[in-house]
Motif scaffolding. Structure first.
Motif, PDB file in Angstrom:
ATOM      1  N   MET A 343       0.818  -1.211   0.000  1.00 56.96           N
ATOM      2  CA  MET A 343       0.000   0.000   0.000  1.00 56.96           C
ATOM      3  C   MET A 343       0.854   1.263   0.000  1.00 56.96           C
ATOM      4  O   MET A 343       0.560   2.224  -0.724  1.00 56.96           O
ATOM      5  CB  MET A 343      -0.943  -0.006   1.197  1.00 56.96           C
ATOM      6  CG  MET A 343      -2.110  -0.973   1.060  1.00 56.96           C
ATOM      7  SD  MET A 343      -3.172  -0.605  -0.364  1.00 56.96           S
ATOM      8  CE  MET A 343      -3.900   0.957   0.120  1.00 56.96           C
ATOM      9  N   ASP A 344       1.927   1.282   0.785  1.00 60.39           N
ATOM     10  CA  ASP A 344       2.808   2.454   0.795  1.00 60.39           C
ATOM     11  C   ASP A 344       3.483   2.623  -0.561  1.00 60.39           C
ATOM     12  O   ASP A 344       3.656   3.748  -1.041  1.00 60.39           O
ATOM     13  CB  ASP A 344       3.863   2.319   1.892  1.00 60.39           C
ATOM     14  CG  ASP A 344       3.287   2.517   3.287  1.00 60.39           C
ATOM     15  OD1 ASP A 344       2.192   3.091   3.392  1.00 60.39           O
ATOM     16  OD2 ASP A 344       3.928   2.099   4.265  1.00 60.39           O
ATOM     17  N   GLY A 345       3.872   1.506  -1.172  1.00 56.51           N
ATOM     18  CA  GLY A 345       4.499   1.580  -2.484  1.00 56.51           C
ATOM     19  C   GLY A 345       3.535   2.081  -3.546  1.00 56.51           C
ATOM     20  O   GLY A 345       3.888   2.922  -4.387  1.00 56.51           O
ATOM     21  N   ILE A 346       2.313   1.577  -3.517  1.00 56.94           N
ATOM     22  CA  ILE A 346       1.302   2.027  -4.476  1.00 56.94           C
ATOM     23  C   ILE A 346       1.023   3.514  -4.295  1.00 56.94           C
ATOM     24  O   ILE A 346       0.915   4.269  -5.268  1.00 56.94           O
ATOM     25  CB  ILE A 346       0.006   1.195  -4.305  1.00 56.94           C
ATOM     26  CG1 ILE A 346       0.208  -0.207  -4.881  1.00 56.94           C
ATOM     27  CG2 ILE A 346      -1.164   1.885  -4.992  1.00 56.94           C
ATOM     28  CD1 ILE A 346      -0.955  -1.146  -4.645  1.00 56.94           C
ATOM     29  N   ARG A 347       0.918   3.942  -3.042  1.00 57.45           N
ATOM     30  CA  ARG A 347       0.666   5.358  -2.802  1.00 57.45           C
ATOM     31  C   ARG A 347       1.804   6.227  -3.335  1.00 57.45           C
ATOM     32  O   ARG A 347       1.578   7.306  -3.892  1.00 57.45           O
ATOM     33  CB  ARG A 347       0.470   5.596  -1.301  1.00 57.45           C
ATOM     34  CG  ARG A 347       0.172   7.041  -0.965  1.00 57.45           C
ATOM     35  CD  ARG A 347       0.170   7.265   0.526  1.00 57.45           C
ATOM     36  NE  ARG A 347       0.174   8.687   0.826  1.00 57.45           N
ATOM     37  CZ  ARG A 347       0.660   9.219   1.923  1.00 57.45           C
ATOM     38  NH1 ARG A 347       1.208   8.439   2.849  1.00 57.45           N
ATOM     39  NH2 ARG A 347       0.626  10.511   2.124  1.00 57.45           N
ATOM     40  N   THR A 348       3.042   5.759  -3.176  1.00 59.64           N
ATOM     41  CA  THR A 348       4.183   6.528  -3.664  1.00 59.64           C
ATOM     42  C   THR A 348       4.135   6.660  -5.184  1.00 59.64           C
ATOM     43  O   THR A 348       4.302   7.758  -5.735  1.00 59.64           O
ATOM     44  CB  THR A 348       5.493   5.850  -3.231  1.00 59.64           C
ATOM     45  OG1 THR A 348       5.562   5.814  -1.809  1.00 59.64           O
ATOM     46  CG2 THR A 348       6.697   6.607  -3.766  1.00 59.64           C
ATOM     47  N   VAL A 349       3.898   5.548  -5.874  1.00 57.48           N
ATOM     48  CA  VAL A 349       3.808   5.596  -7.337  1.00 57.48           C
ATOM     49  C   VAL A 349       2.631   6.480  -7.757  1.00 57.48           C
ATOM     50  O   VAL A 349       2.742   7.281  -8.694  1.00 57.48           O
ATOM     51  CB  VAL A 349       3.660   4.180  -7.919  1.00 57.48           C
ATOM     52  CG1 VAL A 349       3.448   4.232  -9.434  1.00 57.48           C
ATOM     53  CG2 VAL A 349       4.898   3.341  -7.613  1.00 57.48           C
ATOM     54  N   SER A 350       1.502   6.340  -7.079  1.00 56.92           N
ATOM     55  CA  SER A 350       0.321   7.139  -7.400  1.00 56.92           C
ATOM     56  C   SER A 350       0.599   8.635  -7.254  1.00 56.92           C
ATOM     57  O   SER A 350       0.203   9.444  -8.096  1.00 56.92           O
ATOM     58  CB  SER A 350      -0.838   6.719  -6.493  1.00 56.92           C
ATOM     59  OG  SER A 350      -1.999   7.456  -6.776  1.00 56.92           O
ATOM     60  N   SER A 351       1.324   9.003  -6.181  1.00 60.00           N
ATOM     61  CA  SER A 351       1.658  10.416  -5.959  1.00 60.00           C
ATOM     62  C   SER A 351       2.563  10.949  -7.058  1.00 60.00           C
ATOM     63  O   SER A 351       2.404  12.086  -7.513  1.00 60.00           O
ATOM     64  CB  SER A 351       2.334  10.584  -4.597  1.00 60.00           C
ATOM     65  OG  SER A 351       1.455  10.245  -3.548  1.00 60.00           O
ATOM     66  N   LEU A 352       3.511  10.134  -7.475  1.00 54.45           N
ATOM     67  CA  LEU A 352       4.416  10.545  -8.553  1.00 54.45           C
ATOM     68  C   LEU A 352       3.657  10.774  -9.854  1.00 54.45           C
ATOM     69  O   LEU A 352       3.903  11.748 -10.572  1.00 54.45           O
ATOM     70  CB  LEU A 352       5.493   9.478  -8.753  1.00 54.45           C
ATOM     71  CG  LEU A 352       6.566   9.388  -7.664  1.00 54.45           C
ATOM     72  CD1 LEU A 352       7.336   8.080  -7.781  1.00 54.45           C
ATOM     73  CD2 LEU A 352       7.525  10.567  -7.754  1.00 54.45           C
ATOM     74  N   LEU A 353       2.720   9.880 -10.165  1.00 54.70           N
ATOM     75  CA  LEU A 353       1.938  10.040 -11.389  1.00 54.70           C
ATOM     76  C   LEU A 353       1.066  11.288 -11.305  1.00 54.70           C
ATOM     77  O   LEU A 353       0.969  12.054 -12.267  1.00 54.70           O
ATOM     78  CB  LEU A 353       1.069   8.800 -11.619  1.00 54.70           C
ATOM     79  CG  LEU A 353       1.808   7.525 -12.028  1.00 54.70           C
ATOM     80  CD1 LEU A 353       0.856   6.327 -12.008  1.00 54.70           C
ATOM     81  CD2 LEU A 353       2.439   7.673 -13.413  1.00 54.70           C
ATOM     82  N   ALA A 354       0.436  11.497 -10.144  1.00 62.13           N
ATOM     83  CA  ALA A 354      -0.439  12.661  -9.989  1.00 62.13           C
ATOM     84  C   ALA A 354       0.335  13.969 -10.136  1.00 62.13           C
ATOM     85  O   ALA A 354      -0.181  14.951 -10.676  1.00 62.13           O
ATOM     86  CB  ALA A 354      -1.137  12.618  -8.628  1.00 62.13           C
ATOM     87  N   ALA A 355       1.581  13.977  -9.662  1.00 64.00           N
ATOM     88  CA  ALA A 355       2.412  15.183  -9.739  1.00 64.00           C
ATOM     89  C   ALA A 355       3.168  15.284 -11.056  1.00 64.00           C
ATOM     90  O   ALA A 355       3.953  16.207 -11.250  1.00 64.00           O
ATOM     91  CB  ALA A 355       3.402  15.197  -8.579  1.00 64.00           C
ATOM     92  N   ASN A 356       2.918  14.337 -11.967  1.00 66.02           N
ATOM     93  CA  ASN A 356       3.615  14.296 -13.259  1.00 66.02           C
ATOM     94  C   ASN A 356       5.127  14.206 -13.079  1.00 66.02           C
ATOM     95  O   ASN A 356       5.901  14.771 -13.843  1.00 66.02           O
ATOM     96  CB  ASN A 356       3.269  15.523 -14.101  1.00 66.02           C
ATOM     97  CG  ASN A 356       3.464  15.265 -15.599  1.00 66.02           C
ATOM     98  OD1 ASN A 356       3.240  14.160 -16.073  1.00 66.02           O
ATOM     99  ND2 ASN A 356       3.904  16.280 -16.320  1.00 66.02           N
TER     100      ASN A 356
END
Length: 418
Positions: A343-356
């Motif tokens: 879950m922490d890993g998914i959140r990190t990747v998700s944040s990176l995508l959201a911030a471009n």
């Protein structure tokens, strides 16, 4: 002047400190919303007046997270003034001293942690991120708090609404001895407005609702809902080049596909999934040995198409692939066990995508297909569990290993609180 008046706190924080008088008090809600500081102040006030009989304990997922999340703030004079000088803890130690009282430091990352508190008689306890603590541990903890006047304080970010802590405790306010204090990120007036704008922009979908709005919502639909093929797929690496080849994430498979993703930090301060190598034994109708996988992967790294020879700083390997890691060591390519906090890993990747801040080269065709189709398991969500559907996830797992395991190397350069 009272302690409450001296500290930079909002009215909502102060009210939670004053009103947290029950057996159990929980501060829950968005990240950086002020809940931890308010709960720590209440904890310090409690320790100063705690019953003289019984023991005190601080519980978290690990001693490392306890040090980072709790002791660093408690020892900061800018937050707690003169009180900070009376908080003594050596990272990794089993005990601390707070305002002259001995406090046990207990990691509770799985059900096997429950015996750690057997036999204890507690007069007070603080639980960091209570939803990450096993239910059996929490129940044992409550059973240990038999001293008159004993209190338990805890914090958490929102989770699945079917989670046992929401089901059995937070939703039972009024019928069970628990007080609930809820916060959103906008409840913290001391945050820089620019920071608030940035952190809101770094979250999408599920994580926005949980970590920004403080809502308890179930995981459903696409995991990487910020993914946009037009925005995140590139046909060329940055003109200024790749500043650093950070890692090669490896998801190991024999019957399932073997997938390796090469991650680079661009001179433009963005991460690039620049290339990948995949072997599917079902398509080739032949399984490879560890030695063959190692040889072929190393050969690919020796001349990555369109890039040339690459020596990544880390090779982050699926932690369950012990035999393959052993083979890599024999072949002089030192692996690192990937951090598999899903879950922490998914959140990190998700944040990176959201911030471009994360881009994927068009040559990574299988990875691109997997990112778009990566979804939550609806049936698991009904049981209060959160996990992805284990189908077509080899490339996304390799990407997550590469990114999350090495985040200390790139976070500062990207100026992203992922």
């Amino acid at each position: 002047m009272s302690v409450l008046e001296a500290l930079p706190m909002s009215r909502k924080q102060i009210r939670s400190v004053v009103e947290s008088t029950g057996k159990i008090s929980c501060w829950e809600g968005a990240i950086r919303s002020g809940k931890t500081i308010a709960s720590l102040l209440k904890w310090l006030m409690f320790v100063a007046q705690a019953p003289s009989t019984g023991e005190l304990a601080i519980i978290g997922k690990t001693s490392q997270t306890i040090h980072r999340n709790l002791f660093l703030p408690m020892q900061d004079p800018a937050l707690f003034g003169e009180i900070a000088a009376h908080v003594h803890y050596t990272p990794g130690a089993p005990t601390a001293t707070i305002l002259g009282r001995l406090v046990h430091i207990i990691g509770a990352n799985d059900a096997k942690s429950e015996p750690k508190i057997r036999g204890m008689t507690l007069c007070g306890a603080y639980v960091d991120e209570v939803t990450l603590v096993p239910q059996v541990f929490f129940e044992q903890l409550l059973g240990r708090m038999s001293v008159r006047g004993a209190q338990l304080f805890c914090t958490t970010n929102p989770d699945n609404p079917a989670h046992w802590f929401m089901r059995d405790w937070l939703s039972q306010v009024g019928t069970k001895p628990i007080r609930r204090f809820s916060f959103t990120i906008d409840d913290n007036p001391f945050l820089d407005p620019e920071y608030v704008r940035d952190i809101k922009a770094m979250h999408e979908g599920l994580f926005y609702r949980r970590f920004i709005l403080g809502e308890w919502v179930a995981a459903e639909g696409a995991i990487y809902d910020a993914w946009d093929r037009d925005r995140h797929i590139v046909t060329a690496l940055p003109k200024a080049g790749i500043h650093r080849w950070i890692s090669l994430g490896v998801d190991y498979g024999t019957k399932n596909p073997f997938h390796a993703v090469l991650l680079g930090l661009g001179a433009d301060r963005k991460l690039y999934a620049a290339a990948d190598w995949r072997y599917d034994s079902r398509q080739h109708k032949r399984q490879l040995t560890d030695a063959e996988y190692s040889q072929r992967m190393r050969s690919w790294l020796g001349d990555v198409p369109g890039i040339g020879p690459v020596r990544p700083q880390f090779v982050t390997v699926d932690p369950s692939a012990a035999s393959f890691s052993t083979q890599l060591r024999r072949d002089k390519l030192t692996p690192t066990a990937a951090k598999n906090d899903v879950m922490d890993g998914i959140r990190t990747v998700s944040s990176l995508l959201a911030a471009n801040k994360l881009l994927v080269h068009a040559s990574c065709k299988d990875l691109i297909t997997e990112i778009g189709g990566y979804s939550w398991d609806d049936q698991a969500a009904l049981r209060g569990e959160e996990r992805p559907i284990k189908v077509a996830d080899h490339g996304v797992d390799a990407l997550r290993y590469a990114i999350f395991t090495t985040r200390a190397l790139w976070q500062r350069q990207l100026a992203l609180a992922a």
